[in-house]
Design a protein around this motif. Structure first.
Motif, mmCIF file in Angstrom:
data_model
loop_
_atom_site.group_PDB
_atom_site.id
_atom_site.type_symbol
_atom_site.label_atom_id
_atom_site.label_comp_id
_atom_site.label_asym_id
_atom_site.label_seq_id
_atom_site.Cartn_x
_atom_site.Cartn_y
_atom_site.Cartn_z
ATOM 1 N N PRO A 398 122.874 17.905 2.168
ATOM 2 C CA PRO A 398 123.381 16.862 1.949
ATOM 3 C C PRO A 398 122.798 16.059 1.743
ATOM 4 O O PRO A 398 122.685 14.757 0.176
ATOM 5 C CB PRO A 398 123.694 16.571 3.295
ATOM 6 N N PHE A 399 121.459 14.962 2.166
ATOM 7 C CA PHE A 399 120.508 14.725 1.461
ATOM 8 C C PHE A 399 119.920 15.088 0.303
ATOM 9 O O PHE A 399 119.635 13.207 -0.355
ATOM 10 C CB PHE A 399 119.188 14.220 2.417
ATOM 11 N N ALA A 400 119.911 15.765 -0.450
ATOM 12 C CA ALA A 400 118.682 16.587 -1.695
ATOM 13 C C ALA A 400 120.229 15.893 -2.293
ATOM 14 O O ALA A 400 119.645 14.938 -3.718
ATOM 15 C CB ALA A 400 118.978 17.574 -1.408
ATOM 16 N N ASN A 401 121.384 16.588 -2.574
ATOM 17 C CA ASN A 401 122.818 15.365 -2.855
ATOM 18 C C ASN A 401 122.169 13.853 -3.259
ATOM 19 O O ASN A 401 122.096 12.918 -4.531
ATOM 20 C CB ASN A 401 123.829 15.267 -2.597
ATOM 21 N N TYR A 402 122.040 13.101 -2.119
ATOM 22 C CA TYR A 402 121.616 11.627 -2.168
ATOM 23 C C TYR A 402 120.833 11.454 -3.027
ATOM 24 O O TYR A 402 120.845 10.105 -3.390
ATOM 25 C CB TYR A 402 121.732 11.065 -0.946
ATOM 26 N N TYR A 403 119.632 12.375 -2.918
ATOM 27 C CA TYR A 403 118.269 12.262 -2.974
ATOM 28 C C TYR A 403 118.498 12.376 -4.634
ATOM 29 O O TYR A 403 118.271 11.482 -5.402
ATOM 30 C CB TYR A 403 117.735 13.577 -3.081
ATOM 31 N N LEU A 404 119.174 13.278 -5.439
ATOM 32 C CA LEU A 404 119.372 13.645 -6.889
ATOM 33 C C LEU A 404 120.279 11.589 -7.146
ATOM 34 O O LEU A 404 119.369 11.671 -8.539
ATOM 35 C CB LEU A 404 119.948 14.575 -6.976
ATOM 36 N N LEU A 405 121.233 11.819 -6.469
ATOM 37 C CA LEU A 405 121.985 10.702 -7.386
ATOM 38 C C LEU A 405 121.028 9.507 -6.711
ATOM 39 O O LEU A 405 121.215 9.311 -8.545
ATOM 40 C CB LEU A 405 123.030 10.637 -5.805
ATOM 41 N N MET A 406 120.457 9.060 -6.309
ATOM 42 C CA MET A 406 119.798 8.161 -6.132
ATOM 43 C C MET A 406 118.924 7.913 -7.391
ATOM 44 O O MET A 406 118.305 6.619 -8.052
ATOM 45 C CB MET A 406 118.463 8.069 -5.129
ATOM 46 N N LEU A 407 117.761 9.073 -7.534
ATOM 47 C CA LEU A 407 117.193 9.121 -8.451
ATOM 48 C C LEU A 407 117.458 8.734 -9.262
ATOM 49 O O LEU A 407 117.108 8.229 -10.873
ATOM 50 C CB LEU A 407 116.432 10.759 -8.711
ATOM 51 N N LEU A 408 118.780 9.402 -9.924
ATOM 52 C CA LEU A 408 119.528 8.649 -11.057
ATOM 53 C C LEU A 408 119.998 6.997 -10.885
ATOM 54 O O LEU A 408 119.183 6.151 -12.252
ATOM 55 C CB LEU A 408 120.843 9.610 -11.277
ATOM 56 N N VAL A 409 119.849 6.871 -10.083
ATOM 57 C CA VAL A 409 120.191 5.014 -10.417
ATOM 58 C C VAL A 409 118.578 4.550 -11.071
ATOM 59 O O VAL A 409 118.680 3.639 -10.984
ATOM 60 C CB VAL A 409 120.486 4.928 -8.767
ATOM 61 N N THR A 410 117.924 5.612 -9.998
ATOM 62 C CA THR A 410 116.262 4.602 -10.085
ATOM 63 C C THR A 410 115.651 4.740 -11.513
ATOM 64 O O THR A 410 115.555 4.029 -12.141
ATOM 65 C CB THR A 410 115.396 5.344 -8.938
ATOM 66 N N VAL A 411 116.113 5.797 -12.459
ATOM 67 C CA VAL A 411 115.770 6.152 -13.085
ATOM 68 C C VAL A 411 116.663 4.876 -14.307
ATOM 69 O O VAL A 411 115.701 4.815 -15.101
ATOM 70 C CB VAL A 411 116.402 7.471 -14.269
ATOM 71 N N LEU A 412 118.025 5.008 -14.063
ATOM 72 C CA LEU A 412 118.285 4.167 -14.706
ATOM 73 C C LEU A 412 118.016 2.657 -14.959
ATOM 74 O O LEU A 412 117.653 1.418 -15.689
ATOM 75 C CB LEU A 412 119.778 3.807 -14.143
ATOM 76 N N VAL A 413 117.327 2.084 -13.195
ATOM 77 C CA VAL A 413 115.866 1.081 -13.211
ATOM 78 C C VAL A 413 115.267 1.043 -13.733
ATOM 79 O O VAL A 413 114.955 0.217 -14.554
ATOM 80 C CB VAL A 413 116.655 0.144 -11.573
ATOM 81 N N VAL A 414 114.739 1.754 -14.259
ATOM 82 C CA VAL A 414 113.628 2.289 -14.821
ATOM 83 C C VAL A 414 113.770 1.851 -15.819
ATOM 84 O O VAL A 414 113.062 0.924 -16.821
ATOM 85 C CB VAL A 414 113.087 3.323 -14.717
ATOM 86 N N LEU A 415 115.195 2.266 -16.314
ATOM 87 C CA LEU A 415 115.280 1.990 -17.958
ATOM 88 C C LEU A 415 115.655 0.672 -18.122
ATOM 89 O O LEU A 415 115.069 0.021 -18.782
ATOM 90 C CB LEU A 415 116.068 2.858 -18.432
#
Lengths: 577, 276
Positions: A398-415
């Motif tokens: 479960p948290f791996a799913n959230y991790y990957l989702l959050m990673l996308l958000v992080t990438v977006l913010v970095v961008l």
């Protein structure tokens, strides 16, 4: 290749002939490495089982690593064939740092054993040997010519690196990321506080050694050259993290680190670029989280609606944006300290208001101090984040799913951060930070641009908040305080930005990771946490005011040699062309 | 309202009756000034005469208590960024560069009003964004070549020597493509050689079609360059005209050096020591 002209060596702290100093260091490091194969204590009461003769365990492994690194670095400064690339600066400083790191780790272990088990009697001869050998190594290293200002040594131009084929350079980048990932994974996975402290000590000194050896400079030249590949490698390394984990225990920690660092990066737009000191930033995270919780379909939500995830994200970000503009429009006319005070007040007002919207002291919206519990797991189509998901060979917890989702958000913010920062708007922000009067005289509408930065920062925090609500399953007002034991809170967010390096991308990410991990791993710090961070920040401001990862600009600012030096940028350009 | 004899066309800048009061203090009193295209106009006066205050009134940093300022016939709004957008750029008496930005970035900031790409364009990075960035950079590099700073483009502004910081400030102001450039003591603290270089630079700016209004204490600089000079004393315009007229005006000399004492010091016949 022509041998590097060594930077003017200062007199070593311990006056010894060079050969003796080298021999001493080598012998000390080798002896330290050997001592880790002996038993250091006779009882298993100290975690990590340091009682076995024959192979190292627990903290001994760290000492062993430190000793071996010292040895390798010393050999590299000696022009040992095959190791030369490890020491582009040919300086002895990295050896000294590593020796100091080894000493710190070893002595910390031995002191921890004696303190925990009650007295030096708990040490085996192997322990004494380790202590003496580590001391010997450092004594030898201190007798080596020492460069007092390592930052300067790192900045003296390095000889051009040996030309490598492109694939080899890419391989080096990949290896560096793999190494960084495994070090980080090891740190997150440390099972007990003592091991984490030892890890922190050793990695701290080793990082300083990497800088002093010039390896970081070399690596950043490579990453600058292969920018896209570096970004991809970083993303893959980050995305690969859940695959290294069997359980959710550490993935949850990493999800929280990601949330924390993403919000810190959002704050960096406001503080680092536009120079607006926002002490209530966590409130925007709260707005996003509360909005997402209200529309999540939670049974405790007063609005009985269930938005699909994308709509919830948009609503949360939009709500934060509105709050950002509403708070920013009247307050951004203030400058400096006044803005800090007003935002501090706003942060507290948010928390107290949310605590009062319980139907008794105010309209019924947020259930007051009880917050909104039972936030259901996210689901995108049939993909439920709360269940184990199998994708081919890969099983995602479960948290791996959230991790990957959050990673996308992080990438977006970095961008968003990098693109906004490196544009006309970003330059205008920095100009306002530097001198607002001059900026307006250059045609910049100060108020409008400050409001833009404030609103963008708020939106990014709200975005992270929507995910946070689902990861934490519950939102309560006490999550969004100015300063508290659990990050993220406003004080910690600001500390993460300053500690990591203002105006950079990697800085706040690293700062947030450290500020999350240290209190999570070192339980005994709980009571003294704020004190420790205060002291740490003061020390940082004294010794490295630009943060751990300096902005190129700020590095020029704080460590510019007295004469106008050749700037690094043209060199980088020459390499890219 | 005096008009200059060599005025060919409608004035570029026209200030009429500009008065600035700070509480009871009147720093600038009913000053009229016109600048015509292709002119270099000097504004001189002793320290504290209100020259910089007058500049701040022109550029919108202060809102004049009375009077109007028009640029190309339209009245200027009292907001600095709108004044710059309209086409007036300025430098500051005490250098105000963006100290921790590079030389090139400083000039790029000056381009702010002449580019339009907003946040969304920066995030999406379409072809238009790249084109605009490229044009800006080319234009900025041209200006750095023009001021002789091109080889220092990656230095931090704070690390430039004093004279070059002054030049950079001019380059940054020129980046906003102004029709009128206001220079506030551009040669303060410079050695004679640097002053001559600045003279050349100001003449070159005029060649490019930008009119210049300059505050300066260096009289040689003023009388070498200016087509027209106005003298400000105690907030009021004392004299105005060609350098020759101003130079020979007794009131100007008196304002700068004072009038000879009627009773020189040490003369004990008059204990009040009545000086003007």
């Amino acid at each position: 290749m022509k041998p590097m002209t060594t930077p003017t060596p200062a007199t070593p702290l311990i006056p010894l002939p060079l050969t003796i100093a080298r021999a001493l260091t080598t012998a000390g490091a080798a002896l330290t490495a050997l001592s880790t194969f002996l038993a250091w204590t006779w009882t298993k009461a100290f975690p990590g089982n340091l009682t076995v003769t024959g192979y190292p365990g627990g903290l001994q492994l760290l000492t062993l690593t430190g000793a071996l690194l010292t040895l390798i670095q010393l050999l590299a400064t000696w022009n040992t064939p095959g190791l030369r690339w490890l020491s582009p600066t040919r300086s002895h400083t990295p050896t000294t740092y590593l020796a100091a790191g080894t000493l710190a780790t070893t002595w910390y272990t031995l002191i921890a054993i004696s303190v925990q088990l009650g007295g030096l009697a708990n040490l085996e001869p192997g322990g004494y040997l380790a202590a003496a050998a580590a001391l010997l190594t450092l004594a030898g290293a201190l007798a080596l010519p020492f460069e007092r200002r390592p930052t300067h040594a790192a900045r003296t131009p390095l000889p051009p690196p040996r030309p490598l084929p492109a694939w080899a350079e890419i391989l080096i980048i990949a290896a560096a990321f793999a190494l960084a990932l495994s070090v980080l994974t090891y740190g997150i996975g440390t099972a007990y506080g003592e091991l984490f402290t030892g890890f922190l000590l050793l990695t701290g000194f080793a990082t300083a050694a990497l800088f002093a050896a010039g390896l970081i400079t070399r690596l950043s030249a490579l990453t600058h050259k292969h920018r896209n590949i570096t970004v991809t490698a970083a993303f893959i390394a980050a995305a690969a993290f859940p695959l290294t984990q069997d359980t959710d225990e550490y993935t949850l920690i990493v999800v929280n680190i990601l949330i924390f660092s993403t919000v810190a990066l959002g704050l960096n737009v406001v503080v680092g670029l536009a120079g607006l000191l926002d002490l209530g930033y966590v409130a925007f995270l709260g707005v996003g989280a509360y909005t997402a919780a209200l529309v999540s379909g939670s049974t405790a939500s007063t609005l009985h609606i269930h938005f699909p995830f994308w709509a919830a994200v948009l609503t949360g970000a939009a709500a934060s944006l509105v709050f950002g503009v509403v708070i920013g429009a009247p307050t951004l006319r203030l400058r400096g300290d006044y803005l800090a005070i007003v935002t501090l007040g706003f942060g507290e007002i948010f928390r107290i208001t949310v605590g009062n919207l319980n139907g008794e002291s105010g309209p019924s919206l947020t259930n007051g101090p009880n917050g909104i519990p039972n936030i259901p797991d996210l689901a995108i189509g049939n993909y439920n984040f709360g269940e184990k998901q199998k994708l081919g060979f890969i099983t995602l917890n479960p948290f791996a799913n959230y991790y990957l989702l959050m990673l996308l958000v992080t990438v977006l913010v970095v961008l968003v951060f990098s693109r906004a920062g490196n544009s006309r708007i970003g330059r205008a922000w920095i100009a306002i930070r530097e001198d607002e009067t001059a900026a307006t005289a250059m045609g910049i509408n100060g108020f409008r641009l400050k409001l833009l930065a404030f609103a963008l920062g708020a939106t990014l925090a709200g975005l992270a908040g929507t995910v946070q609500a689902h990861v934490a399953y519950t939102v309560v007002p006490e999550q969004y305080v100015f300063a508290g034991p659990v990050p993220p809170n406003s004080a910690f967010l600001l500390a993460a930005v300053i500690l990591g390096g203002m105006g950079t991308i990697t800085g706040p990410l690293l700062g947030a990771a450290l500020l999350y991990l240290i209190p999570a791993k070192l339980q005994f710090l709980q009571d003294y946490q704020l004190l420790t961070f205060g002291i740490a920040l003061i020390l940082l401001m004294r010794f490295r005011p630009e943060g751990i990862i300096p902005n190129r600009r700020q590095q020029l600012e704080f460590h510019e040699p007295t004469t106008t030096a050749t700037p690094p940028a043209p060199k980088a350009e020459a390499q890219t062309s | 309202m005096t008009t200059t004899s060599d005025a060919p066309a409608a004035p570029l800048l026209a200030a009429t009756g500009v008065t600035m009061r700070f509480g009871g203090l009147t720093a600038v009193r009913a000053v009229d000034l016109t600048v015509h295209p292709h002119q270099i106009v000097g504004l001189i006066g002793p320290n504290g005469a209100g020259k910089t205050t007058f500049f701040n009134c022109l550029t919108g940093l202060y809102t004049p208590t009375e009077g109007t300022v028009t640029y190309r016939g339209t009245r200027l709004p009292p907001k600095p960024h709108l004044v710059t957008t309209a086409g007036i750029a300025r430098t500051f008496q005490n250098i105000r560069l963006f100290a921790n930005m590079t030389v090139l970035e400083n000039v790029l900031v000056g381009r702010h009003t002449r580019t339009k790409e907003g946040l969304l364009a920066a995030l999406l990075r379409g072809p238009r964004f790249h084109r605009a960035e490229k044009t800006s950079e080319e234009r900025a590099m041209e200006l750095l070549e023009f001021t002789g700073l091109a080889n220092k483009r990656h230095h931090l502004a704070r690390n430039l020597p004093y004279g070059e910081q002054r030049k950079l400030e001019i380059a940054r102001a020129l980046a906003s493509e102004p029709g009128l450039l206001l220079l506030d003591e551009p040669t303060a603290g410079m050695n004679p050689h640097e002053t001559r270089t600045t003279e050349q630079l100001v003449l070159a700016i005029r060649e490019k079609g930008t009119a210049v209004l300059v505050i300066e204490h260096d009289m040689r600089f003023i009388f070498n360059l200016c087509d027209h000079v106005a003298v400000l004393v105690q907030g009021q315009k004392l004299v105005e005209g060609t350098p020759d007229t101003v130079q020979s005006d007794e009131r100007v000399i008196a304002a700068y050096l004072g009038t000879p004492l009627e009773n020189p010091p040490g003369d004990d016949t008059d204990p009040t020591g009545d000086a003007t």
